[in-house]
Design an enzyme around this catalytic site. Sequence first.
Site, PDB file in Angstrom:
ATOM      1  N   SER A   1      15.612 -31.908   1.319  1.00 57.35           N
ATOM      2  CA  SER A   1      14.951 -30.631   1.040  1.00 57.35           C
ATOM      3  C   SER A   1      13.681 -30.415   1.843  1.00 57.35           C
ATOM      4  CB  SER A   1      14.627 -30.526  -0.449  1.00 57.35           C
ATOM      5  OG  SER A   1      13.905 -31.662  -0.890  1.00 57.35           O
TER       6      SER A   1
ATOM      7  N   HIS B   1       7.057 -30.028  -3.188  1.00 59.68           N
ATOM      8  CA  HIS B   1       7.620 -29.716  -1.868  1.00 59.68           C
ATOM      9  C   HIS B   1       6.611 -28.882  -1.078  1.00 59.68           C
ATOM     10  CE1 HIS B   1      11.374 -31.042  -3.652  1.00 59.68           C
ATOM     11  NE2 HIS B   1      11.909 -31.039  -2.450  1.00 59.68           N
TER      12      HIS B   1
END
Length: 264
Positions: free
Chosen positions: A41, A246
């Site tokens: 990701s 993230h």
Amino acid sequence: MSRTRPATLAAALLTLTTTALAATTGTAHAATVNYVALGDSYSAGGGSSSTYLNSCNQSTNAYPYLYAQSTSPATFDFQACGGATTTDVVNNQLAPLTSGTTLVSMTIGGNDVGLRDVLASCLLGSDAACLSAVSSAENTARTQLPDELDTVYGAIRSRAANAHVVILGYPRFYDSGAPLCPGISPARRSALNDGADVLNSVIQSEAAKYPNFAYADVTSRFAGHQLCDPAPWLHALNWPIGQSFHPTAAGQAGAYLPALEAND
């Protein structure tokens, strides 16, 4: 009325010629680049957008997409997928690699050591639970991850023997020097940063074993933009939960993209 001196005119012409030559050279180089972006990701761009291109959470704000937009390579194949492990890369992402591939980039390893579970333990559990989870992940990184990385690195080298491969690391999540950081103790912040250092160290060491592989560190590029800083380039715990920890769009553009550009 002043006159342009010959030396000044010559210097100006030289500058214009050099600039034009550099632009032409850059364009010619890009026209020969066949780029494949692999990984998890952090390469797909999870957390960098509110909408995604597909179920892999690939984003137009992800560093591979930004790199392709800025350099216009001859070909670009975006294979990175949220949640990917080394096994997923080997089984599902390597088909585009050929002897004609010239550039490969990848982040991988975080899911192999259970990074998501570690972060959950550190945010929702006690200090003891957090430190135990980090210690377990560090042990996995040291004892199991090297073989797993060797498998995927070897497969990349076998399929794309002529490619330059850039392996990018992971950020340290917290600014350990920040005076206030609600929701997480200094001990947990320190443990998570130490865990990221161990993970990156293992990745760097394995990448160094392979010809034409380069490790690209991103920790210094996130300095001043970690969690607890005024303008973080990482998501704290939020919704959707998959975006937590993230890089934001700014983190992709300000840290991961220049890390790739510096090593391409």
